[in-house]
Design an enzyme around this catalytic site. Structure first.
Site, PDB file in Angstrom:
ATOM      1  N   PHE A  38      47.723  61.369 -72.165  1.00 53.03           N
ATOM      2  CA  PHE A  38      48.222  61.091 -73.444  1.00 53.03           C
ATOM      3  C   PHE A  38      48.943  59.752 -73.639  1.00 53.03           C
ATOM      4  CE2 PHE A  38      52.418  61.940 -75.889  1.00 53.03           C
ATOM      5  CZ  PHE A  38      51.966  61.413 -77.153  1.00 53.03           C
ATOM      6  N   ASP A  58      42.710  57.979 -62.554  1.00 57.68           N
ATOM      7  CA  ASP A  58      43.045  59.259 -63.011  1.00 57.68           C
ATOM      8  C   ASP A  58      42.141  60.287 -62.357  1.00 57.68           C
ATOM      9  OD1 ASP A  58      43.484  61.528 -64.804  1.00 57.68           O
ATOM     10  OD2 ASP A  58      44.627  60.233 -66.083  1.00 57.68           O
ATOM     11  N   GLY A  63      44.067  64.378 -67.694  1.00 53.96           N
ATOM     12  CA  GLY A  63      43.660  63.288 -68.651  1.00 53.96           C
ATOM     13  C   GLY A  63      42.201  63.578 -69.082  1.00 53.96           C
ATOM     14  N   VAL A  83      46.119  60.378 -56.862  1.00 54.38           N
ATOM     15  CA  VAL A  83      46.967  59.637 -56.229  1.00 54.38           C
ATOM     16  C   VAL A  83      47.664  60.358 -55.162  1.00 54.38           C
ATOM     17  CG1 VAL A  83      47.537  58.208 -58.362  1.00 54.38           C
ATOM     18  CG2 VAL A  83      48.753  60.307 -58.058  1.00 54.38           C
ATOM     19  N   LYS A 115      53.393  67.408 -54.949  1.00 57.62           N
ATOM     20  CA  LYS A 115      52.695  66.504 -54.251  1.00 57.62           C
ATOM     21  C   LYS A 115      52.544  65.151 -54.898  1.00 57.62           C
ATOM     22  CE  LYS A 115      49.610  67.958 -51.257  1.00 57.62           C
ATOM     23  NZ  LYS A 115      48.313  68.956 -51.119  1.00 57.62           N
ATOM     24  N   TYR A 169      58.528  70.071 -61.170  1.00 61.11           N
ATOM     25  CA  TYR A 169      58.516  68.694 -62.136  1.00 61.11           C
ATOM     26  C   TYR A 169      59.804  67.794 -62.022  1.00 61.11           C
ATOM     27  CZ  TYR A 169      57.318  65.689 -66.158  1.00 61.11           C
ATOM     28  OH  TYR A 169      57.307  64.420 -66.820  1.00 61.11           O
ATOM     29  N   LYS A 173      60.162  64.494 -59.996  1.00 58.17           N
ATOM     30  CA  LYS A 173      60.350  63.268 -60.460  1.00 58.17           C
ATOM     31  C   LYS A 173      61.773  62.709 -59.849  1.00 58.17           C
ATOM     32  CE  LYS A 173      57.292  62.383 -63.371  1.00 58.17           C
ATOM     33  NZ  LYS A 173      56.348  61.114 -63.364  1.00 58.17           N
ATOM     34  N   GLN A 186      66.014  48.743 -50.094  1.00 58.59           N
ATOM     35  CA  GLN A 186      65.556  48.410 -48.591  1.00 58.59           C
ATOM     36  C   GLN A 186      64.556  47.497 -48.275  1.00 58.59           C
ATOM     37  OE1 GLN A 186      67.463  49.739 -46.151  1.00 58.59           O
ATOM     38  NE2 GLN A 186      68.468  50.851 -47.973  1.00 58.59           N
TER      39      GLN A 186
END
Length: 359
Positions: A38, A58, A63, A83, A115, A169, A173, A186
Site C-alpha cells: 500500500f 517485495d 503486496g 528480505v 523474522k 509486530y 519494530k 557504532q
C-alpha cells in the site's frame, strides 16, 4: 459530483515539495523494500515522478504487482524477494518498508513477521552499509503500544505487551529501531527512522482488517460496521500522499537517526469515523458493537512538533476529502456498477490544520 480520477493519491500534490537535485534520491538508484504494498507502491510512484531510478523488492505476500502496473518503464524494476534472505543492490538510498503491517496479516504469521521485522531490517542495513547508502526505516506508532501519554512524543518509551497478540509486530519494530540506531551509533551509517501512524488511502487491501478499509467495505457491501468496545477509542488518520511527502522530506533532511513521528495529530473516535463513512456512502448498514480486543490501543495521536520544526511538514489533506477519494477507489474494487452515491463534502485545506478540542 465529479468523481476523482482513477487513483487520486497518485496525482501530484500541489503542496508537495520537489526533491532537490543534490538529494541522495537522485544521485543513484533508490531501493524500496516492500515496494508492492500500500505505502510502498505510492512511494515508488512518487519517486519515479521525481526522476529517480527505483528498484523495488517485495515477496508479494501482502503486496500486489497490480499496484505497480502504471510504473512499467525503464526507470523502475520489481524483484520478487523475501528480505529475510540477504540481498545486495547498489543504491544511494533505501526506504525499508518491508513487513506485514495490518493486524490480520501479521497475526496470521507472527513468527514470519518477527523474522521480517528483525532480519529484514538487518539485511537492509547491511546493504546500505555495503554501498554507502542512506537508509530510512519505516517504523510504526505501534512501538508506543497502548500509550499512557497523549499525544505521543518521540521520547515516550511506550507501553507494549511483549507476549500479547500484537507483540510480533510491535516488538519486531522496536527491535528494528534498535538495530538501525546501533548501525548509526557504532558504524556511522546514515540512518533515518520514521514512526508512521495510521495511514489510509487508495490501494489499501480490502481485507486487511484496518479500521478505514473495514468500515468502507462493510458500508459498500451492506454489512454491519463492526465497532469494538463503545467506539470511544481514538485514531489519528493520515492520507497516504501526506505520508509520502513526509517520508521524502525525512530522507532528504539533515536529521540523525532519532525517530520522527509522521501522522495526523487530529483525533477522531472510531464511532465518529463509522458514522462519517455511513453518511459519505449513504449506506443503510447499521453499526454492530463487539467486545474490545486485547491490547487494542485506546488512544492514538502523534506529537509532530519535530516533523514541523525540522521537515516543515504537516498533513494537508482533510479527512473528509481523503475518505471520499478512498471510498471512490473501493467502490471500483467492489462493483463498477454500484448504485451507491457519495455525499458531496466541502473541502478546505485550512481545515486539515485546524486544532482539535484537545490541542
Amino acid at each position: 459530483m465529479t468523481p476523482p480520477q482513477a487513483d487520486a493519491a497518485a496525482a501530484p500534490d500541489a503542496l508537495a515539495r520537489p526533491v532537490a537535485s543534490t538529494s541522495p534520491l537522485l544521485r543513484g538508484p533508490v531501493l524500496v523494500t516492500g515496494g508492492a504494498g500500500f505505502i510502498g507502491s505510492h512511494l515508488c510512484a512518487r519517486l519515479v515522478r521525481e526522476g529517480a531510478a527505483v528498484m523495488a523488492i517485495d515477496d508479494l505476500s501482502t503486496g500486489d504487482r497490480a499496484n505497480l502496473a502504471p510504473l512499467g518503464n525503464g526507470r523502475f524494476s520489481l524483484t520478487a524477494h523475501n528480505v529475510v534472505e540477504r540481498f545486495d543492490h547498489a543504491c544511494s538510498a533505501i526506504f525499508h518498508l518491508a513487513c506485514p503491517a495490518s493486524p490480520r496479516a501479521y497475526q496470521r504469521a507472527p513468527i514470519d513477521t518477527v523474522k521480517t521485522a528483525v532480519f529484514g531490517t538487518l539485511h537492509a542495513l547491511e546493504n546500505a552499509e555495503a554501498h554507502g547508502a542512506r537508509m530510512l526505516l519505516a517504523s510504526t506508532s505501534e512501538v508506543y503500544g497502548d500509550p499512557q501519554v497523549h499525544p505521543q512524543r518521540e521520547d515516550y518509551t511506550g507501553a507494549v505487551d511483549p507476549t500479547g497478540p500484537r507483540a510480533c509486530y510491535d516488538e519486531g519494530k522496536r527491535c528494528g529501531e534498535t538495530l538501525a540506531t546501533e548501525f548509526a551509533r557504532q558504524r556511522g551509517l546514515d540512518v533515518r527512522i520514521a514512526r508512521i501512524f495510521n495511514t489510509y488511502g487508495p490501494r489499501m487491501q480490502p481485507d486487511d482488517g484496518r479500521v478505514v478499509s473495514n468500515f468502507i467495505m462493510q458500508a459498500l457491501t451492506g454489512q454491519p460496521l463492526t465497532v469494538y468496545g463503545d467506539g470511544s477509542q481514538t485514531r489519528s488518520l493520515c492520507y497516504v500522499s501526506d505520508l509520502i511527502e513526509g517520508l521524502l522530506r525525512l530522507m532528504d533532511s539533515a536529521l540523525d537517526a532519532s525517530p520522527v513521528n509522521l501522522g495526523n495529530p487530529q483525533e477522531i473516535t472510531v464511532l465518529d469515523l463509522a458514522e462519517r463513512i455511513l453518511r459519505l456512502t449513504r449506506s443503510r448498514s447499521r453499526i454492530a458493537f463487539k467486545p474490545l480486543p486485547r491490547d487494542d490501543p485506546r488512544r492514538r495521536r502523534p506529537d509532530i512538533a519535530r516533523a514541523r520544526t525540522h521537515l516543515n511538514w504537516q498533513p494537508q489533506v482533510p479527512l473528509d476529502e481523503g475518505l471520499e477519494r478512498t471510498v471512490h477507489w473501493f467502490m471500483r474494487q467492489v462493483d463498477a456498477d454500484t448504485e451507491l452515491k457519495l455525499v458531496p463534502v466541502q473541502h478546505s485545506r485550512a481545515a486539515a490544520n485546524a486544532p482539535t478540542a484537545s490541542e
